[in-house]
Every structure is written in structure tokens, then in C-alpha cells.
Design a protein around this motif. Structure first.
Motif, PDB file in Angstrom:
ATOM      1  N   LEU A 163      -0.461   7.841  -3.453  1.00 20.93           N
ATOM      2  CA  LEU A 163      -0.286   6.903  -4.571  1.00 20.93           C
ATOM      3  C   LEU A 163      -0.106   7.250  -5.917  1.00 20.93           C
ATOM      4  O   LEU A 163       0.994   7.008  -6.567  1.00 20.93           O
ATOM      5  CB  LEU A 163      -1.218   5.724  -4.183  1.00 20.93           C
ATOM      6  CG  LEU A 163      -1.112   5.109  -2.997  1.00 20.93           C
ATOM      7  CD1 LEU A 163      -2.254   3.934  -2.863  1.00 20.93           C
ATOM      8  CD2 LEU A 163       0.330   4.191  -2.738  1.00 20.93           C
ATOM      9  N   TRP A 164      -0.982   8.157  -6.288  1.00 21.65           N
ATOM     10  CA  TRP A 164      -1.320   8.399  -7.633  1.00 21.65           C
ATOM     11  C   TRP A 164       0.163   9.430  -7.945  1.00 21.65           C
ATOM     12  O   TRP A 164       0.863   9.190  -9.400  1.00 21.65           O
ATOM     13  CB  TRP A 164      -2.220   9.377  -7.986  1.00 21.65           C
ATOM     14  CG  TRP A 164      -2.501   9.777  -9.484  1.00 21.65           C
ATOM     15  CD1 TRP A 164      -2.882   9.154 -10.462  1.00 21.65           C
ATOM     16  CD2 TRP A 164      -2.191  11.129  -9.947  1.00 21.65           C
ATOM     17  NE1 TRP A 164      -3.105  10.063 -11.583  1.00 21.65           N
ATOM     18  CE2 TRP A 164      -2.352  11.228 -11.320  1.00 21.65           C
ATOM     19  CE3 TRP A 164      -1.521  12.360  -9.211  1.00 21.65           C
ATOM     20  CZ2 TRP A 164      -2.100  12.535 -11.963  1.00 21.65           C
ATOM     21  CZ3 TRP A 164      -1.403  13.588  -9.889  1.00 21.65           C
ATOM     22  CH2 TRP A 164      -1.838  13.573 -11.372  1.00 21.65           C
TER      23      TRP A 164
ATOM     24  N   VAL B  82      -6.862  10.881   0.484  1.00 19.29           N
ATOM     25  CA  VAL B  82      -5.573  11.511   0.728  1.00 19.29           C
ATOM     26  C   VAL B  82      -4.564  10.244   0.193  1.00 19.29           C
ATOM     27  O   VAL B  82      -3.598  10.764  -0.532  1.00 19.29           O
ATOM     28  CB  VAL B  82      -5.203  11.979   1.892  1.00 19.29           C
ATOM     29  CG1 VAL B  82      -3.645  12.564   2.239  1.00 19.29           C
ATOM     30  CG2 VAL B  82      -6.229  13.136   2.471  1.00 19.29           C
ATOM     31  N   LEU B  83      -4.762   9.170   0.548  1.00 16.37           N
ATOM     32  CA  LEU B  83      -3.894   8.182   0.048  1.00 16.37           C
ATOM     33  C   LEU B  83      -3.960   7.978  -1.264  1.00 16.37           C
ATOM     34  O   LEU B  83      -2.884   7.708  -2.032  1.00 16.37           O
ATOM     35  CB  LEU B  83      -4.102   6.659   0.845  1.00 16.37           C
ATOM     36  CG  LEU B  83      -3.825   6.581   2.269  1.00 16.37           C
ATOM     37  CD1 LEU B  83      -4.445   5.601   3.054  1.00 16.37           C
ATOM     38  CD2 LEU B  83      -2.330   6.647   2.347  1.00 16.37           C
TER      39      LEU B  83
ATOM     40  N   SER C 276      -9.719  13.080  11.436  1.00 13.39           N
ATOM     41  CA  SER C 276      -9.480  11.747  10.795  1.00 13.39           C
ATOM     42  C   SER C 276      -7.983  11.519   9.857  1.00 13.39           C
ATOM     43  O   SER C 276      -7.539  10.403   9.321  1.00 13.39           O
ATOM     44  CB  SER C 276     -10.632  11.161   9.807  1.00 13.39           C
ATOM     45  OG  SER C 276     -10.860  12.422   8.646  1.00 13.39           O
ATOM     46  N   THR C 277      -7.537  12.789   9.339  1.00 11.79           N
ATOM     47  CA  THR C 277      -6.387  12.797   8.695  1.00 11.79           C
ATOM     48  C   THR C 277      -5.221  13.591   9.140  1.00 11.79           C
ATOM     49  O   THR C 277      -4.308  13.921   8.518  1.00 11.79           O
ATOM     50  CB  THR C 277      -6.634  13.460   7.285  1.00 11.79           C
ATOM     51  OG1 THR C 277      -7.270  14.623   7.071  1.00 11.79           O
ATOM     52  CG2 THR C 277      -7.617  12.592   6.528  1.00 11.79           C
ATOM     53  N   ARG C 278      -5.613  13.971  10.571  1.00 13.23           N
ATOM     54  CA  ARG C 278      -4.199  14.658  11.227  1.00 13.23           C
ATOM     55  C   ARG C 278      -3.384  13.790  11.547  1.00 13.23           C
ATOM     56  O   ARG C 278      -3.373  13.055  12.632  1.00 13.23           O
ATOM     57  CB  ARG C 278      -4.913  15.352  12.327  1.00 13.23           C
ATOM     58  CG  ARG C 278      -3.874  16.346  13.170  1.00 13.23           C
ATOM     59  CD  ARG C 278      -4.488  17.121  14.178  1.00 13.23           C
ATOM     60  NE  ARG C 278      -5.321  16.242  15.338  1.00 13.23           N
ATOM     61  CZ  ARG C 278      -5.983  17.025  16.184  1.00 13.23           C
ATOM     62  NH1 ARG C 278      -6.153  18.233  16.246  1.00 13.23           N
ATOM     63  NH2 ARG C 278      -6.476  16.081  17.126  1.00 13.23           N
TER      64      ARG C 278
ATOM     65  N   GLY D 160      -0.251   2.567   4.247  1.00 14.37           N
ATOM     66  CA  GLY D 160      -1.133   2.565   3.327  1.00 14.37           C
ATOM     67  C   GLY D 160      -0.526   3.460   2.023  1.00 14.37           C
ATOM     68  O   GLY D 160      -1.155   3.365   0.948  1.00 14.37           O
ATOM     69  N   SER D 161       0.709   4.179   2.139  1.00 13.60           N
ATOM     70  CA  SER D 161       1.339   4.677   1.355  1.00 13.60           C
ATOM     71  C   SER D 161       2.350   3.884   0.711  1.00 13.60           C
ATOM     72  O   SER D 161       2.885   3.742  -0.609  1.00 13.60           O
ATOM     73  CB  SER D 161       1.560   6.157   1.480  1.00 13.60           C
ATOM     74  OG  SER D 161       2.382   5.992   2.658  1.00 13.60           O
ATOM     75  N   VAL D 162       3.413   3.435   1.788  1.00 16.52           N
ATOM     76  CA  VAL D 162       4.470   2.824   1.343  1.00 16.52           C
ATOM     77  C   VAL D 162       4.329   1.526   0.709  1.00 16.52           C
ATOM     78  O   VAL D 162       4.836   1.308  -0.396  1.00 16.52           O
ATOM     79  CB  VAL D 162       5.211   2.526   2.674  1.00 16.52           C
ATOM     80  CG1 VAL D 162       6.829   1.741   2.120  1.00 16.52           C
ATOM     81  CG2 VAL D 162       5.816   3.921   3.108  1.00 16.52           C
TER      82      VAL D 162
END
Length: 291
Positions: A164-165, A159-160, A242-244, A78-80
Motif C-alpha cells: 500500500l505504501w 507485506v500489505l 502465511s504469505t505464500r 487487502g491491496s486493491v
């Protein structure tokens, strides 16, 4: 034969200034981490109990480990991919002759040089469910408020968005340099042959900038595995894990639970994932990258 050995010894001597820091600050700690992964230690006890493969067997039977691995992979994808696609799109836009492009480039790149902690704090205010700017703007278009950082379904998305920002302007700079180094005569020849904009982009631009894409994919993948600051500031791995990511699980095992052996085994797994992804990237790079 003696001359060859002398030249080889000279080469070793010349590389020693680089090899010594590598041995002290990378290979040495790496070997120590591998050793700790076979022990049971709490940071304070003078003795380290050797437990063999128990830490690894515990990880392989721990559902939380697989959940963190899934979050890590989702965060990486989701980030790359969006960063590469968005960075290329912005670079092509900035490469066109638009007014005040220098100002826009500066604004787009500025998040990258801003400390991640400061960025995360600011976005935590934006994602505040009651008075945050995000839900306020959603209300303008008739969308119901979202829990964002308090909602397990939306926390990773939030977080994504921050990641990205912060990263997309950095990728844009690399692509902008690559686009400006494209041979103009090749593009002109394609135009003369009747190629439209899409044909030139697909057959000339993408292959010519593939080394930049290859470089960005490796660096961004490693950065996604090392993501910590925004997760720690915004969600602390929650809600409900959920974000670990694996790196945050490593932090919790080492510095909250003081289980150094388990944490070291997680670190070894992260290193193995980096090695595996790098190997796959280089294999794909041989086929897809044009130098």
C-alpha cells in the motif's frame, strides 16, 4: 468482393508488425506452458514424461494449493481496495488548494518509482521485532511489540502495508488527473441547486471518475496476482506459508523443487484467474462505469 478481400488482406499486413511479437513472446510461451502442465519434467532431463491431468488433480487435492489461493485472494482484496480508497482520498486532499501541494505530491509518488527490492529491504529493517522502528513507535503508545515478519498472524499484514505504501501515491496521480478534468459547470450547477459536498461527491464525482476507478481496479488486481519481490525479500512465503501466494508457490515448485509440470499447472491456474477476474470486471464495468 475482390476489393473487400484486398482491403482485409491489407489490414492483416498492417497489423503483422504487432502480431508477430505477440505470437513469439506471448502466445507461443503460453502454449508451451500449457503443454508443460501435462508433463513431468525436472528442467534437466532430456525427455518430458506426459502425465495428462495428474498435475491438475494433484493441485485440486493439495491443501497447500488452497491455502496459497486463499492468501492470494486476501492479498488482492487487502491491496486493491485500500489502494483505490486511499488514492482517491489523497487525490481529493491534494486537489484542494493547500500550500506546497506539489512537494507533497512528489513525496507521495516517490515510493512508486523506488525499486521494490530496495523498499522491501528498508521495511524489513522497520519491522525487525527487537530494534525496528515499527515496534519502537508502538511502544511509545503503550502497545506490546509485534513479531511482524516472524509472526504468521502479522506477516501478510506487514507485506500489505509495504504494498500500500508503494502503490497508493501512484493511484493518487490518476485520480488527481480525473478530478481536475471534472466539468466545473456541472459542479456549479449542483451547488446552485442546493447540493452539499457529499451529494456532489456521490452523484457527480464518483460517476465521473468511474473510468479511472475501473482502470485502476484491473491494473491493481493484475499486479496483486503478480506480486513477488516484496514477498521474496521480506518473508520468502513464510512463516509457515502465511504469505505464500500462488505466484510464489509457482516459483517454489519450479526453481526450488524443480517440478516444472506442477509449476506450469499453477501458472495456468493464475492465467485462468486473471481471465475470470477481467471478464467479471468488464461485465461490471458496463453497468457501473460512465463514459
Amino acid at each position: 468482393m475482390r476489393l473487400k478481400l484486398w482491403r482485409e488482406s491489407e489490414a492483416v499486413l498492417f497489423t503483422l508488425p504487432a502480431l508477430i511479437p505477440l505470437l513469439i513472446f506471448w502466445l507461443g510461451p503460453l502454449g508451451y506452458i500449457v503443454y508443460l502442465s501435462f508433463t513431468d519434467w525436472d528442467f534437466m532431463s532430456p525427455n518430458k514424461l506426459f502425465v495428462g491431468l495428474d498435475n491438475y488433480s494433484y493441485l485440486l487435492t493439495n491443501s497447500e494449493f488452497y491455502r496459497s489461493l486463499k492468501v492470494t485472494l486476501l492479498f488482492g482484496l487487502g491491496s486493491v481496495i485500500p489502494t483505490i480508497v486511499g488514492g482517491l482520498a489523497l487525490a481529493m486532499l491534494m486537489n484542494s488548494k493547500i500550500k506546497s501541494s506539489g512537494i507533497f505530491r512528489t513525496l507521495l509518488f516517490s515510493p512508486w518509482v523506488t525499486p521494490t527490492v530496495a523498499v522491501s529491504i528498508a521495511w524489513s529493517w522497520i519491522f525487525e521485532p527487537e530494534v525496528g522502528l515499527a515496534n519502537l513507535m508502538l511502544g511509545w503508545v503503550g502497545v506490546s511489540p509485534i513479531g511482524w515478519l516472524r509472526d504468521a498472524d502479522w506477516a501478510l499484514v506487514a507485506v500489505l502495508i509495504v504494498t500500500l505504501w508503494k502503490s497508493i501515491g501512484w493511484a493518487m496521480v490518476f485520480y488527481l488527473v480525473a478530478l481536475r478534468n471534472l466539468p466545473s459547470d456541472l459542479l456549479e450547477a449542483a451547488s446552485i441547486d442546493g447540493a452539499n459536498g457529499w451529494d456532489k461527491f456521490r452523484s457527480i464525482t464518483l460517476p465521473m471518475i468511474s473510468p479511472t476507478t475501473f482502470f485502476l481496479s484491473i491494473i491493481l488486481t493484475i499486479q496483486s496476482l503478480q506480486a513477488y519481490d516484496q514477498i521474496n525479500v521480506m518473508t520468502q512465503g513464510g512463516p509457515a506459508g502465511s504469505t505464500r501466494t500462488l505466484l510464489y508457490m509457482y516459483y517454489q515448485s519450479a526453481f526450488e523443487s524443480f517440478n516444472v509440470g506442477e509449476a506450469s499447472s499453477i501458472a495456468v491456474v493464475i492465467i485462468l484467474i486473471c481471465v475470470l477476474l477481467s471478464g467479471v470486471s468488464f461485465l461490471l464495468g458496463r453497468r457501473l462505469v460512465h463514459y
